[in-house]
Design a protein around this motif. Structure first.
Motif, short mmCIF file in Angstrom:
data_model
loop_
_atom_site.label_atom_id
_atom_site.label_comp_id
_atom_site.label_asym_id
_atom_site.label_seq_id
_atom_site.Cartn_x
_atom_site.Cartn_y
_atom_site.Cartn_z
N ILE A 89 -41.56 -35.29 13.52
CA ILE A 89 -40.11 -35.08 13.70
C ILE A 89 -39.56 -35.89 14.87
O ILE A 89 -40.12 -35.87 15.98
CB ILE A 89 -39.80 -33.59 13.93
N LEU A 90 -38.46 -36.56 14.62
CA LEU A 90 -37.64 -37.16 15.67
C LEU A 90 -36.45 -36.24 15.90
O LEU A 90 -35.78 -35.84 14.94
CB LEU A 90 -37.15 -38.54 15.23
N VAL A 91 -36.18 -35.88 17.15
CA VAL A 91 -35.00 -35.10 17.51
C VAL A 91 -34.04 -36.02 18.25
O VAL A 91 -34.44 -36.68 19.22
CB VAL A 91 -35.36 -33.90 18.41
N ALA A 92 -32.79 -36.09 17.79
CA ALA A 92 -31.84 -37.01 18.42
C ALA A 92 -30.44 -36.41 18.46
O ALA A 92 -30.01 -35.77 17.49
CB ALA A 92 -31.80 -38.34 17.66
N PRO A 93 -29.70 -36.59 19.57
CA PRO A 93 -28.30 -36.19 19.59
C PRO A 93 -27.49 -37.08 18.64
O PRO A 93 -27.85 -38.24 18.40
CB PRO A 93 -27.89 -36.43 21.05
N SER A 94 -26.40 -36.56 18.15
CA SER A 94 -25.59 -37.29 17.16
C SER A 94 -24.49 -38.13 17.81
O SER A 94 -23.78 -38.85 17.12
CB SER A 94 -24.93 -36.30 16.19
N ASP A 95 -24.35 -38.05 19.13
CA ASP A 95 -23.16 -38.65 19.76
C ASP A 95 -23.49 -39.61 20.90
O ASP A 95 -22.70 -39.79 21.81
CB ASP A 95 -22.22 -37.54 20.26
N HIS A 96 -24.67 -40.23 20.85
CA HIS A 96 -25.04 -41.20 21.88
C HIS A 96 -24.85 -42.63 21.38
O HIS A 96 -24.83 -42.87 20.18
CB HIS A 96 -26.49 -41.01 22.33
N TRP A 97 -24.74 -43.57 22.33
CA TRP A 97 -24.59 -44.98 21.99
C TRP A 97 -25.91 -45.70 22.28
O TRP A 97 -26.52 -45.52 23.35
CB TRP A 97 -23.47 -45.60 22.82
N ILE A 98 -26.37 -46.49 21.34
CA ILE A 98 -27.59 -47.31 21.49
C ILE A 98 -27.25 -48.72 21.03
O ILE A 98 -26.62 -48.90 19.98
CB ILE A 98 -28.75 -46.71 20.68
N ASP A 99 -27.68 -49.72 21.78
CA ASP A 99 -27.20 -51.08 21.50
C ASP A 99 -28.09 -51.89 20.56
O ASP A 99 -27.69 -52.94 20.08
CB ASP A 99 -27.01 -51.86 22.82
#
Length: 360
Positions: free
Chosen positions: A111-121
């Motif tokens: 499982i990958l857990v990730a926020p839905s509202d971050h910026w990644i370049d």
């Protein structure tokens, strides 16, 4: 071909109150085009995860009030991928719920857990780092976090201390520090032993559930009562009765800061949690007068260093205004000196008291 053992828990239940008035309880920032890219943050995040994880294996954990918003922004997801939480709790209950549902579907799930509202370049670099994490989590019981090389002494982020010596892509975490003061953040930066905590995690479903059993046994026992009900029509009723009873605690405090099996991958992409209006200045181009403009047409006269955001591409004329946050929505206009940004939460509460909940 994508690995069918790869899953994601996409965290989409927050309010984003520091981005008020654009972000409100009825329409929080993950469902908005904060960066003026033409897509909402949750749409951009989902597309990034779908490059390495089968789209049907991405579960969106959100508050039940946002179920319809998720469907509107991600029409490709099935109802079973949307997990409506009946109460706003912290990240630990949300992650345990997602992990239990996923493990019931696939005992070998990673499982990958990730926020839905971050910026990644850099989506490609992100995928490489996630692959490194999946490989490590498949080989041994590890709780893995992605760490960002800090570029300035930010006091709003958590920090991860690790030993950077060695040639591995994976390093043992020594400790976590929550939001240090400026002097401490400067020391962290100089030492070279600290990374920003991005809140992006990788582990096997089996091991994170085992970790809950060890470190948060009450929460584990509460959710165990629903084991036969996950992914069935009876799950909703169980959650309505029990979810709000779970401790309001983050995964960091509840498990990561207590486990001796936590590792970090220092990543090579740029990242921003987009937590505040001023965070936009680091990711968006500025005009000739250092103004940051989102969804607006700005005419600045003796006006510089402002952040200007409107909902409808409105023409904004400024004269003699410097270093302000100017945000216009359908019902609210905010004008605030940038150095008072920390008061936005307080102002939001004052607006709630005087004008009601529908504006916040």
């Amino acid at each position: 071909m994508k690995n069918n053992n790869y899953y994601a828990i996409l965290m989409a239940g927050g309010i984003g109150s520091r981005f008020w008035p654009a972000s409100t309880q009825a329409n929080p920032k993950q469902f908005q085009d904060i960066l003026g890219s033409g897509k909402s943050l949750i749409q951009v995040t989902f597309a990034r995860l779908a490059k390495i994880i089968p789209p049907e294996n991405i579960y969106i954990l959100t508050h039940k009030d946002y179920t319809q918003l998720v469907k509107e922004h991600l029409p490709e997801v099935k109802d079973e991928q949307i997990v409506p939480e009946p109460a706003m709790r912290n990240t630990a209950p949300s992650i345990l719920l997602g992990a239990l549902k996923i493990r019931k579907k696939n005992e070998d799930a990673l499982i990958l857990v990730a926020p839905s509202d971050h910026w990644i370049d850099d989506d490609e670099e992100f995928s490489k780092n996630v692959q490194t994490g999946f490989d490590a989590a498949s080989e041994a019981d590890k709780l893995i976090t992605l760490g960002i090389n800090p570029t300035y002494p930010n006091t709003g982020y958590g920090y991860i201390r690790y030993n950077p010596r060695g040639s591995s892509k994976l390093f043992e975490v020594e400790n976590f520090t929550e939001k240090p003061n400026f002097k401490k953040a400067e020391q962290f930066l100089k030492s070279g032993d600290y990374l920003w905590n991005a809140g992006i995690f990788i582990w096997s479903a089996a091991y994170i559930i085992k970790s809950f059993e060890k470190y948060l046994p009450e929460m584990y026992r509460l959710f165990q009562k629903g084991n036969d009900l996950w992914n069935t029509s009876e799950e909703t009723e169980f959650l309505e009765k029990n979810y709000a009873l779970a401790d309001n605690i983050s995964i960091d405090y509840g498990i990561l800061e207590r486990s001796d099996s936590v590792f970090v991958i220092p990543v090579d992409f740029k990242w921003n949690d987009l937590g505040t209006w001023k965070s936009l200045e680091r990711e968006l181009p500025k005009d000739d007068f250092q103004n940051t403009v989102v969804n607006s047409r700005l005419l600045p006269i003796d006006s510089s260093g402002n952040i200007v955001s409107t909902e409808s591409g409105k023409v904004v004329v400024l004269e003699g205004i410097t270093d302000y946050i100017i945000v216009e929505t359908a019902e609210v206009l905010l004008l605030l000196p940038k150095d008072k940004e920390q008061s936005i939460k307080e102002l939001r509460e004052k607006v709630r008291e005087r004008f009601g909940n529908n504006l916040v």
